[in-house]
Design a protein around this motif. Structure first.
Motif, mmCIF file in Angstrom:
data_model
loop_
_atom_site.group_PDB
_atom_site.id
_atom_site.type_symbol
_atom_site.label_atom_id
_atom_site.label_comp_id
_atom_site.label_asym_id
_atom_site.label_seq_id
_atom_site.Cartn_x
_atom_site.Cartn_y
_atom_site.Cartn_z
ATOM 1 N N SER A 118 102.663 108.790 -44.106
ATOM 2 C CA SER A 118 103.983 109.193 -43.609
ATOM 3 C C SER A 118 103.913 109.996 -42.317
ATOM 4 O O SER A 118 104.671 110.944 -42.099
ATOM 5 C CB SER A 118 104.746 109.995 -44.681
ATOM 6 O OG SER A 118 104.843 109.268 -45.879
ATOM 7 N N GLY A 119 102.939 109.649 -41.462
ATOM 8 C CA GLY A 119 102.849 110.290 -40.164
ATOM 9 C C GLY A 119 102.304 111.693 -40.175
ATOM 10 O O GLY A 119 102.654 112.503 -39.309
ATOM 11 N N ASN A 120 101.430 112.020 -41.112
ATOM 12 C CA ASN A 120 100.828 113.343 -41.221
ATOM 13 C C ASN A 120 99.311 113.255 -41.081
ATOM 14 O O ASN A 120 98.709 112.229 -41.416
ATOM 15 C CB ASN A 120 101.166 113.986 -42.568
ATOM 16 C CG ASN A 120 102.637 114.311 -42.697
ATOM 17 O OD1 ASN A 120 103.096 115.352 -42.259
ATOM 18 N ND2 ASN A 120 103.397 113.403 -43.320
ATOM 19 N N THR A 167 95.210 113.297 -29.703
ATOM 20 C CA THR A 167 95.067 112.079 -30.503
ATOM 21 C C THR A 167 96.222 111.939 -31.487
ATOM 22 O O THR A 167 96.797 110.856 -31.638
ATOM 23 C CB THR A 167 93.725 112.099 -31.257
ATOM 24 O OG1 THR A 167 92.654 112.240 -30.325
ATOM 25 C CG2 THR A 167 93.530 110.822 -32.057
ATOM 26 N N ALA A 168 96.562 113.050 -32.154
ATOM 27 C CA ALA A 168 97.666 113.025 -33.118
ATOM 28 C C ALA A 168 98.984 112.661 -32.427
ATOM 29 O O ALA A 168 99.782 111.876 -32.952
ATOM 30 C CB ALA A 168 97.781 114.376 -33.810
ATOM 31 N N THR A 169 99.217 113.221 -31.250
ATOM 32 C CA THR A 169 100.455 112.947 -30.520
ATOM 33 C C THR A 169 100.540 111.476 -30.135
ATOM 34 O O THR A 169 101.589 110.828 -30.270
ATOM 35 C CB THR A 169 100.541 113.832 -29.262
ATOM 36 O OG1 THR A 169 100.546 115.208 -29.662
ATOM 37 C CG2 THR A 169 101.807 113.538 -28.474
ATOM 38 N N LYS A 170 99.439 110.909 -29.644
ATOM 39 C CA LYS A 170 99.425 109.491 -29.261
ATOM 40 C C LYS A 170 99.692 108.589 -30.456
ATOM 41 O O LYS A 170 100.272 107.508 -30.317
ATOM 42 C CB LYS A 170 98.082 109.145 -28.628
ATOM 43 C CG LYS A 170 97.878 109.761 -27.253
ATOM 44 C CD LYS A 170 96.479 109.490 -26.728
ATOM 45 C CE LYS A 170 96.262 110.162 -25.374
ATOM 46 N NZ LYS A 170 94.865 109.980 -24.886
ATOM 47 N N LEU A 171 99.260 109.034 -31.645
ATOM 48 C CA LEU A 171 99.456 108.244 -32.855
ATOM 49 C C LEU A 171 100.766 108.572 -33.563
ATOM 50 O O LEU A 171 101.084 107.981 -34.605
ATOM 51 C CB LEU A 171 98.286 108.477 -33.820
ATOM 52 C CG LEU A 171 96.911 107.997 -33.339
ATOM 53 C CD1 LEU A 171 95.825 108.447 -34.312
ATOM 54 C CD2 LEU A 171 96.897 106.479 -33.180
ATOM 55 N N LEU A 189 101.591 111.477 -35.021
ATOM 56 C CA LEU A 189 101.298 112.205 -36.251
ATOM 57 C C LEU A 189 101.699 113.678 -36.151
ATOM 58 O O LEU A 189 101.512 114.309 -35.100
ATOM 59 C CB LEU A 189 99.797 112.131 -36.564
ATOM 60 C CG LEU A 189 99.198 110.741 -36.734
ATOM 61 C CD1 LEU A 189 97.683 110.838 -36.897
ATOM 62 C CD2 LEU A 189 99.819 110.033 -37.930
ATOM 63 N N THR A 190 102.236 114.210 -37.220
ATOM 64 C CA THR A 190 102.412 115.650 -37.362
ATOM 65 C C THR A 190 101.085 116.227 -37.848
ATOM 66 O O THR A 190 100.537 115.775 -38.855
ATOM 67 C CB THR A 190 103.528 115.978 -38.370
ATOM 68 O OG1 THR A 190 104.775 115.527 -37.841
ATOM 69 C CG2 THR A 190 103.607 117.472 -38.642
ATOM 70 N N THR A 207 108.304 117.427 -41.490
ATOM 71 C CA THR A 207 108.294 116.268 -42.379
ATOM 72 C C THR A 207 108.965 116.648 -43.692
ATOM 73 O O THR A 207 109.581 117.706 -43.807
ATOM 74 C CB THR A 207 106.848 115.802 -42.628
ATOM 75 O OG1 THR A 207 106.084 116.910 -43.107
ATOM 76 C CG2 THR A 207 106.216 115.299 -41.335
ATOM 77 N N ASN A 208 108.884 115.784 -44.678
ATOM 78 C CA ASN A 208 109.534 116.062 -45.957
ATOM 79 C C ASN A 208 109.019 117.368 -46.546
ATOM 80 O O ASN A 208 107.805 117.533 -46.725
ATOM 81 C CB ASN A 208 109.278 114.920 -46.942
ATOM 82 C CG ASN A 208 109.931 113.625 -46.518
ATOM 83 O OD1 ASN A 208 110.964 113.638 -45.868
ATOM 84 N ND2 ASN A 208 109.337 112.498 -46.877
ATOM 85 N N PRO A 209 109.903 118.313 -46.850
ATOM 86 C CA PRO A 209 109.441 119.574 -47.435
ATOM 87 C C PRO A 209 108.924 119.342 -48.853
ATOM 88 O O PRO A 209 109.384 118.431 -49.552
ATOM 89 C CB PRO A 209 110.701 120.450 -47.438
ATOM 90 C CG PRO A 209 111.832 119.473 -47.502
ATOM 91 C CD PRO A 209 111.374 118.266 -46.714
#
Length: 275
Positions: free
Chosen positions: A66-68, A96-100, A102-103, A259-261
């Motif tokens: 979920s993008g984490n 790298t996380a930003t390009k993908l 991702l949080t 993201t989802n708490p």
């Protein structure tokens, strides 16, 4: 002093597990070789080598769902500290996380939190690492029933806000690991380099969580570590009354969109390397 602007950051591979373990052992961390091999096979581990080829610094980015993703294994050997290597490596993880998309999350020491805040990380929950030495509790308890991994994964998703089933399957399947249950409490116990680690730990109440920890401690013969959620006041107080001593705090921090708490906080987490 070497100019770190000229330092080359490289992606590490499976053959770097022993060198990585040497770095975490130098820092007196509890990660073992299996932890390093997991990061090197499932995540992206960045490193810096000196002119002789020795690994002197690392940082890892471990993707979840979920993008984490989790940032950890931020290590610099003693003779190279306070030169900005850790910041450069974390910046590489963040890029790298930003390009993908991702949080990024991490569990920071007090010193680390002072570094990561200016980079854009926001604090979330606090943790406390506690240690129990052998002989701090009476042994001889009956073995605990095995827990069900599917149910354990469901609890972890609720606690984290995203799915880490691949990690939990890996940790539960390692030699020496035990997933135990008392019906209304579940916990994972696994080997570390210097101590066995308890967590994640889920329970219906602080009383049941403390009872689970007591039952585990009664069955173990060596030192134990647990990373307790500081918000769980009654649980934390109960641990200290049982003989556990607080070693250090950790600050959980997030970089990127919320993201989802979590629906409900656990009583203890998987460890600062995994969240």
């Amino acid at each position: 002093m070497a100019d770190i602007d000229q330092i080359k950051i490289v992606a590490l591979g499976p053959d770097d597990a022993i060198a990585g373990l040497a770095l975490s052992a130098e820092a007196h961390w509890n990660q073992n070789e299996a932890d390093w091999r997991y990061f090197l096979s499932k995540g992206t581990v960045f490193g810096v080598r000196d002119k002789g080829g020795r690994l002197i610094a690392t940082a890892a980015l471990l993707p979840y769902s979920s993008g984490n993703a989790w940032i950890s294994m931020v290590l610099v050997t003693e003779s190279w500290r306070r030169r900005g290597l850790a910041t450069k490596l974390v910046d590489t993880c963040l890029d790298t996380a930003t390009k993908l998309g991702l949080t990024a999350w991490l569990d920071a020491t007090s010193a680390g939190a002072a570094v990561y805040g200016p980079l854009g990380f926001s604090p979330t929950i606090q943790l406390r690492r506690l240690r129990l030495e052998p002989g701090s509790t009476s042994a001889g308890a009956a073995p605990l029933p095995s827990g069900h991994l599917t149910e354990f994964i469901t609890c972890d998703i609720s606690a984290m806000g995203f799915d880490r089933r691949d990690l939990l399957r890996e940790l539960e399947g390692r030699p020496g690991s035990r997933l135990v249950s008392s019906g209304d409490a579940m916990a994972l116990i696994r080997d570390g380099r210097t101590a066995r680690h308890i967590g994640p730990l889920f329970a219906d109440s602080p009383v049941r969580a403390l009872a689970m920890v007591g039952d585990i401690a009664a069955l173990e013969t060596g030192p134990l570590l647990i990373d307790a959620v500081a918000n769980q006041d009654a649980f934390l107080k109960g641990l200290t009354q049982m003989g556990w001593t607080i070693e250090r705090p950790f600050q959980r921090m997030r970089f990127g969109r919320a993201t989802n708490p979590p629906a409900e906080l656990p009583f203890a987490v998987a460890g600062p390397e995994y969240g």
